[in-house]
Design an enzyme around this catalytic site. Structure first.
Site, PDB file in Angstrom:
ATOM      1  N   GLU A  81       0.386   8.764  -7.128  1.00 14.91           N
ATOM      2  CA  GLU A  81      -0.714   8.406  -6.217  1.00 14.91           C
ATOM      3  C   GLU A  81      -1.996   8.841  -6.938  1.00 14.91           C
ATOM      4  O   GLU A  81      -2.708   8.023  -7.498  1.00 14.91           O
ATOM      5  CB  GLU A  81      -0.555   9.121  -4.865  1.00 14.91           C
ATOM      6  CG  GLU A  81      -1.688   8.831  -3.880  1.00 14.91           C
ATOM      7  CD  GLU A  81      -1.635   9.680  -2.589  1.00 14.91           C
ATOM      8  OE1 GLU A  81      -0.957  10.722  -2.560  1.00 14.91           O
ATOM      9  OE2 GLU A  81      -2.325   9.292  -1.611  1.00 14.91           O
ATOM     10  N   HIS A 105       3.377   9.455   7.708  1.00 13.60           N
ATOM     11  CA  HIS A 105       3.465  10.882   8.053  1.00 13.60           C
ATOM     12  C   HIS A 105       3.165  10.980   9.542  1.00 13.60           C
ATOM     13  O   HIS A 105       2.067  10.585   9.966  1.00 13.60           O
ATOM     14  CB  HIS A 105       2.435  11.688   7.261  1.00 13.60           C
ATOM     15  CG  HIS A 105       2.602  11.550   5.785  1.00 13.60           C
ATOM     16  ND1 HIS A 105       3.239  12.497   5.018  1.00 13.60           N
ATOM     17  CD2 HIS A 105       2.236  10.553   4.926  1.00 13.60           C
ATOM     18  CE1 HIS A 105       3.247  12.098   3.747  1.00 13.60           C
ATOM     19  NE2 HIS A 105       2.649  10.924   3.664  1.00 13.60           N
ATOM     20  N   ASP A 160       0.934   5.144   5.756  1.00 17.56           N
ATOM     21  CA  ASP A 160       0.688   6.520   5.293  1.00 17.56           C
ATOM     22  C   ASP A 160       0.187   7.434   6.431  1.00 17.56           C
ATOM     23  O   ASP A 160       0.990   8.140   7.038  1.00 17.56           O
ATOM     24  CB  ASP A 160      -0.279   6.527   4.110  1.00 17.56           C
ATOM     25  CG  ASP A 160      -0.114   7.719   3.185  1.00 17.56           C
ATOM     26  OD1 ASP A 160       0.800   8.532   3.418  1.00 17.56           O
ATOM     27  OD2 ASP A 160      -0.894   7.845   2.223  1.00 17.56           O
ATOM     28  N   ASP A 161      -1.111   7.438   6.676  1.00 17.41           N
ATOM     29  CA  ASP A 161      -1.709   8.273   7.730  1.00 17.41           C
ATOM     30  C   ASP A 161      -2.667   7.394   8.531  1.00 17.41           C
ATOM     31  O   ASP A 161      -3.897   7.516   8.397  1.00 17.41           O
ATOM     32  CB  ASP A 161      -2.453   9.456   7.103  1.00 17.41           C
ATOM     33  CG  ASP A 161      -1.529  10.320   6.267  1.00 17.41           C
ATOM     34  OD1 ASP A 161      -0.789  11.131   6.849  1.00 17.41           O
ATOM     35  OD2 ASP A 161      -1.525  10.148   5.036  1.00 17.41           O
ATOM     36  N   HIS A 187       6.575  11.659  -3.171  1.00 22.92           N
ATOM     37  CA  HIS A 187       5.274  11.105  -3.523  1.00 22.92           C
ATOM     38  C   HIS A 187       5.076  11.337  -5.033  1.00 22.92           C
ATOM     39  O   HIS A 187       5.234  12.473  -5.504  1.00 22.92           O
ATOM     40  CB  HIS A 187       4.151  11.828  -2.782  1.00 22.92           C
ATOM     41  CG  HIS A 187       3.992  11.452  -1.343  1.00 22.92           C
ATOM     42  ND1 HIS A 187       5.019  11.505  -0.444  1.00 22.92           N
ATOM     43  CD2 HIS A 187       2.910  11.019  -0.660  1.00 22.92           C
ATOM     44  CE1 HIS A 187       4.558  11.117   0.758  1.00 22.92           C
ATOM     45  NE2 HIS A 187       3.282  10.824   0.649  1.00 22.92           N
ATOM     46  N   HIS A 206       6.849   4.649   4.893  1.00 21.73           N
ATOM     47  CA  HIS A 206       5.946   5.712   4.419  1.00 21.73           C
ATOM     48  C   HIS A 206       4.874   5.936   5.477  1.00 21.73           C
ATOM     49  O   HIS A 206       3.830   5.282   5.470  1.00 21.73           O
ATOM     50  CB  HIS A 206       5.338   5.305   3.074  1.00 21.73           C
ATOM     51  CG  HIS A 206       4.485   6.353   2.431  1.00 21.73           C
ATOM     52  ND1 HIS A 206       4.243   6.402   1.075  1.00 21.73           N
ATOM     53  CD2 HIS A 206       3.788   7.404   2.957  1.00 21.73           C
ATOM     54  CE1 HIS A 206       3.444   7.417   0.799  1.00 21.73           C
ATOM     55  NE2 HIS A 206       3.145   8.047   1.930  1.00 21.73           N
TER      56      HIS A 206
HETATM   57  N1  HPA Z   1      -0.234  12.060  -0.228  1.00 20.18           N
HETATM   58  C1  HPA Z   1       0.202  13.315  -0.281  1.00 20.18           C
HETATM   59  N2  HPA Z   1       0.424  14.047   0.785  1.00 20.18           N
HETATM   60  C2  HPA Z   1       0.201  13.517   1.982  1.00 20.18           C
HETATM   61  C3  HPA Z   1      -0.250  12.228   2.106  1.00 20.18           C
HETATM   62  C4  HPA Z   1      -0.469  11.453   0.941  1.00 20.18           C
HETATM   63  O1  HPA Z   1      -0.868  10.270   0.956  1.00 20.18           O
HETATM   64  N3  HPA Z   1      -0.368  12.015   3.436  1.00 20.18           N
HETATM   65  C5  HPA Z   1       0.007  13.129   4.071  1.00 20.18           C
HETATM   66  N4  HPA Z   1       0.366  14.054   3.197  1.00 20.18           N
HETATM   67 ZN    ZN Z   2       2.058   9.786   2.056  1.00 21.29          ZN
END
Ligand code: HPA
Ligand code: ZN
Length: 332
Positions: free
Chosen positions: A199, A18, A277-278, A196, A16
């Site tokens: 969250e 991006h 994630d990011d 996703h 996971h």
């Molecule tokens: N959630 C939803 N969209 C996203 C995320 C995330 O954590 N990171 C990049 N796009």
């Molecule tokens: Zn994500």
């Protein structure tokens, strides 16, 4: 070996991440300059100061703005290559990266430019760093079903380079059910499916991802704990959750890392994995995420090994390769 040394020594798979979320401010400035694109920041320090998120949407606004400087094939290559170098440092030996085609095609960047740049970096990562990878394209859920169908059509010529289809962006108000038909078509075309869910959105969205999109993995999914029946279902199906601890902290899905439920989920038999994630926006790559939960939740060596094993088991690589990494982990 103490826990930190074990974290560094463990081979890990990232499931996971991006790729647009790995964009470090230094590289953003460099690419903006060479492409002669204005960005609303004076310095790298200025960019980091702007990373003051309090929820998913406030992050996404800045994340999409940063991606605007990516125009040419080489830009996408450089972005992915910088991430692979981080993987090498953290002993991430396999990664399944998300990319958001619509973020680029909506600005007039051809789909081919994006995929060719990313793919060339993936090929180089295999030959130069020994890191294997897959690409997963995500539909932006705040956009329409029709736009997702168009994106799927653009992806078909590159089917061999894209292992799966996912769903990201603003979760609340955009449930998986909105995309049931386009995911059915993606499955027919042979793509694996992730989404996703859970969250910021409720457990109900996780049910929809399972039953309507028929996902192979859930991305995040930490709010599943609010629904005991859903927890049973996840355990029974051995459904992987790709959990992102530093992301959850930064976007205030949890207020304190000590309150994160990843250890409870693991202890209840849910197939959880650790991911970044990011990482450029949320304060750390794979090992930073492992270290943060280990320090806050006092994870044992066996739990750390289990998380690394889970990452391979939940990955989309062949069972022989999975087994060979798992054997190496067990020998540590
Ligand atoms: N959630 C939803 N969209 C996203 C995320 C995330 O954590 N990171 C990049 N796009
Ligand atoms: Zn994500």
């Amino acid at each position: 070996m103490n826990q930190i040394e074990l974290i560094k020594a463990l081979p890990k798979a990232e499931l996971h991440v991006h790729i647009e979320g790995t964009f470090e401010p230094e590289l953003m400035f460099e690419i903006a300059q060479r492409n002669k694109i204005d960005i609303p920041y004076q310095s790298v320090e200025d960019v980091r100061q702007a990373y003051d998120f309090h929820n998913l949407q406030s992050f996404l606004d800045i994340y999409y703005a940063g991606a605007n400087v990516l125009v040419y094939e080489q830009d996408f290559y450089d972005l992915a290559w910088a991430y692979f170098e981080k993987c090498a440092e953290d002993h991430v030996v396999h990664t399944e990266m998300f990319f958001d085609p619509q973020t680029h095609t909506d600005r007039g960047v051809p789909f081919a430019t994006v995929i060719q740049g990313l793919k060339r970096a993936c090929d180089d990562a295999q030959t130069k760093l020994g890191i294997s990878s897959h690409l997963i394209m995500c539909f932006l859920r705040h956009l329409s079903e029709e736009a997702a169908f168009q994106t799927l059509a653009q992806a078909l010529p590159y089917k061999n380079d894209i292992i799966g289809v996912g769903l990201d962006s603003s979760e609340v108000g955009h449930p998986p059910s909105k995309f049931e038909r386009v995911f059915a078509k993606a499955r027919e075309e042979g793509f694996l499916i992730v989404a996703h869910a859970g969250e910021e959105g409720p457990a109900e969205y996780v049910w929809e991802a399972l039953d309507l999109l028929k996902v192979n993995r859930i991305d995040h999914g930490v709010r599943s704990e609010e629904d005991a029946q859903l927890m049973q279902r996840l355990v029974q199906d051995k459904m992987p959750l790709t959990v992102c601890p530093l992301s959850n902290l930064k976007l205030r899905v949890v207020d304190d890392m000590a309150d994160h439920n990843i250890r409870r989920l693991l202890q209840q038999g849910v197939h959880v994995t650790v991911n970044s994630d990011d990482p450029s926006y949320f304060g750390g790559y794979m090992n930073d995420n492992f270290i943060a939960i280990t320090e806050a939740l006092d994870l044992s060596e066996d739990e750390l090994k289990q998380l690394a094993i889970n990452s391979f088991e939940a990955s989309f690589i062949s069972s022989e390769i999975k087994q060979s990494w798992i054997t190496k982990i067990q020998a540590l």
